[in-house]
Design a protein around this motif. Structure first.
Motif, mmCIF file in Angstrom:
data_model
loop_
_atom_site.group_PDB
_atom_site.id
_atom_site.type_symbol
_atom_site.label_atom_id
_atom_site.label_comp_id
_atom_site.label_asym_id
_atom_site.label_seq_id
_atom_site.Cartn_x
_atom_site.Cartn_y
_atom_site.Cartn_z
ATOM 1 N N LEU A 170 0.965 -1.157 -0.026
ATOM 2 C CA LEU A 170 -0.045 -0.162 0.252
ATOM 3 C C LEU A 170 0.638 1.571 0.349
ATOM 4 C CD1 LEU A 170 -2.751 -0.770 1.859
ATOM 5 C CD2 LEU A 170 -2.743 -0.555 0.321
ATOM 6 N N THR A 171 1.859 0.970 0.343
ATOM 7 C CA THR A 171 2.694 2.206 0.834
ATOM 8 C C THR A 171 3.736 2.418 -0.538
ATOM 9 O OG1 THR A 171 3.298 1.869 2.887
ATOM 10 C CG2 THR A 171 4.986 3.086 2.290
ATOM 11 N N CYS A 172 3.932 1.276 -1.131
ATOM 12 C CA CYS A 172 4.393 1.771 -2.823
ATOM 13 C C CYS A 172 3.462 1.908 -3.846
ATOM 14 C CB CYS A 172 5.465 0.241 -2.947
ATOM 15 S SG CYS A 172 6.699 0.096 -1.800
ATOM 16 N N TYR A 173 2.337 1.313 -3.904
ATOM 17 C CA TYR A 173 1.396 1.678 -4.862
ATOM 18 C C TYR A 173 -0.010 2.062 -4.955
ATOM 19 C CZ TYR A 173 5.066 -1.777 -6.506
ATOM 20 O OH TYR A 173 5.824 -2.076 -6.915
ATOM 21 N N GLY A 174 -0.147 2.533 -3.401
ATOM 22 C CA GLY A 174 -1.927 2.849 -2.996
ATOM 23 C C GLY A 174 -2.043 3.715 -3.592
ATOM 24 N N HIS A 175 -0.501 4.480 -3.981
ATOM 25 C CA HIS A 175 -1.653 6.204 -4.369
ATOM 26 C C HIS A 175 -1.732 5.978 -6.014
ATOM 27 C CE1 HIS A 175 2.998 6.145 -5.555
ATOM 28 N NE2 HIS A 175 2.350 6.991 -6.648
ATOM 29 N N ARG A 176 -1.125 4.710 -6.757
ATOM 30 C CA ARG A 176 -1.591 4.343 -8.036
ATOM 31 C C ARG A 176 -2.685 3.792 -8.113
ATOM 32 N NH1 ARG A 176 4.462 2.930 -10.174
ATOM 33 N NH2 ARG A 176 5.066 5.282 -9.579
ATOM 34 N N LEU A 177 -3.427 3.223 -6.994
ATOM 35 C CA LEU A 177 -4.213 1.648 -7.469
ATOM 36 C C LEU A 177 -5.398 2.743 -6.488
ATOM 37 C CD1 LEU A 177 -2.559 -1.166 -5.572
ATOM 38 C CD2 LEU A 177 -3.197 -0.510 -8.228
ATOM 39 N N VAL A 178 -5.996 3.672 -5.717
ATOM 40 C CA VAL A 178 -6.467 4.010 -5.504
ATOM 41 C C VAL A 178 -7.659 4.217 -5.691
ATOM 42 C CG1 VAL A 178 -7.670 6.032 -3.464
ATOM 43 C CG2 VAL A 178 -5.729 4.497 -2.401
ATOM 44 N N PRO A 179 -7.019 5.728 -7.046
ATOM 45 C CA PRO A 179 -7.998 6.257 -8.492
ATOM 46 C C PRO A 179 -9.151 4.888 -8.776
ATOM 47 C CG PRO A 179 -5.375 7.474 -7.907
ATOM 48 C CD PRO A 179 -5.569 6.408 -7.743
ATOM 49 N N PHE A 180 -8.108 4.162 -9.106
ATOM 50 C CA PHE A 180 -8.491 3.407 -10.335
ATOM 51 C C PHE A 180 -9.539 2.394 -9.419
ATOM 52 C CE2 PHE A 180 -4.715 3.504 -12.391
ATOM 53 C CZ PHE A 180 -4.529 4.279 -13.733
ATOM 54 N N ILE A 181 -9.026 1.872 -8.104
ATOM 55 C CA ILE A 181 -10.470 1.301 -7.564
ATOM 56 C C ILE A 181 -11.552 1.898 -7.222
ATOM 57 C CG2 ILE A 181 -10.754 0.361 -4.555
ATOM 58 C CD1 ILE A 181 -7.333 -0.217 -5.188
ATOM 59 N N LEU A 182 -11.512 3.335 -6.564
ATOM 60 C CA LEU A 182 -12.410 4.265 -6.957
ATOM 61 C C LEU A 182 -13.742 4.530 -7.683
ATOM 62 C CD1 LEU A 182 -11.598 6.738 -3.765
ATOM 63 C CD2 LEU A 182 -12.697 4.595 -3.061
ATOM 64 N N ILE A 183 -13.035 5.039 -9.210
ATOM 65 C CA ILE A 183 -13.138 4.506 -10.101
ATOM 66 C C ILE A 183 -14.647 3.552 -10.388
ATOM 67 C CG2 ILE A 183 -12.911 4.833 -12.832
ATOM 68 C CD1 ILE A 183 -10.915 7.228 -12.227
ATOM 69 N N GLY A 184 -13.120 2.562 -10.175
ATOM 70 C CA GLY A 184 -13.863 0.813 -10.734
ATOM 71 C C GLY A 184 -15.323 0.686 -9.751
ATOM 72 N N LEU A 185 -15.703 1.767 -7.992
ATOM 73 C CA LEU A 185 -16.123 0.892 -7.799
ATOM 74 C C LEU A 185 -17.373 1.787 -8.440
ATOM 75 C CD1 LEU A 185 -17.788 -0.092 -4.476
ATOM 76 C CD2 LEU A 185 -16.527 1.774 -3.732
ATOM 77 N N GLY A 186 -17.139 3.125 -7.877
ATOM 78 C CA GLY A 186 -18.622 4.555 -9.030
ATOM 79 C C GLY A 186 -19.219 3.675 -10.155
ATOM 80 N N ILE A 187 -18.301 2.530 -10.915
ATOM 81 C CA ILE A 187 -19.206 2.394 -12.279
ATOM 82 C C ILE A 187 -20.164 1.077 -12.014
ATOM 83 C CG2 ILE A 187 -18.102 1.273 -14.469
ATOM 84 C CD1 ILE A 187 -16.260 2.662 -14.436
ATOM 85 N N PHE A 188 -18.991 0.165 -11.202
ATOM 86 C CA PHE A 188 -20.085 -0.506 -10.723
ATOM 87 C C PHE A 188 -21.460 -0.101 -10.060
ATOM 88 C CE2 PHE A 188 -21.096 -3.117 -7.067
ATOM 89 C CZ PHE A 188 -21.589 -4.543 -7.632
ATOM 90 N N ILE A 189 -21.362 0.453 -8.883
ATOM 91 C CA ILE A 189 -22.693 0.847 -7.860
ATOM 92 C C ILE A 189 -23.381 1.739 -9.224
ATOM 93 C CG2 ILE A 189 -23.348 2.500 -6.324
ATOM 94 C CD1 ILE A 189 -21.383 2.381 -4.743
#
Length: 82
Positions: free
Chosen positions: A30-49
């Motif tokens: 999470l420390t290394c890749y969190g800043h890159r993963l979080v936007p995609f996770i949130l966008i994916g969650l928004g699209i899913f909802i």
């Protein structure tokens, strides 16, 4: 009752998140890749909802209804000037 369940579930989610971030391998990732993963996770969650709630289908039906209605029922000569 609903507010109580909501607050309990928030507490459970926060406890789980705290435990996951204290895991050595996960916290390092999470420390290394969190800043890159979080936007995609949130966008994916928004699209899913958006899709799962039926909003997309309702929006497309509304758009199709409006576009058909304006094409069929409103002709340029029927618009009255003020």
């Amino acid at each position: 009752m609903i507010l109580g369940v909501f607050l309990i579930m928030i507490g459970i989610w926060c406890a789980i998140a705290d435990q996951l971030t204290q895991h050595p391998l996960l916290s390092q990732a999470l420390t290394c890749y969190g800043h890159r993963l979080v936007p995609f996770i949130l966008i994916g969650l928004g699209i899913f909802i958006f899709i799962d709630s039926g909003t997309y289908q309702r929006l497309m039906n509304h758009h199709a209804y409006r576009s058909n209605w304006t094409k069929i029922h409103i002709q340029p000569n029927q618009i009255e000037p003020y």
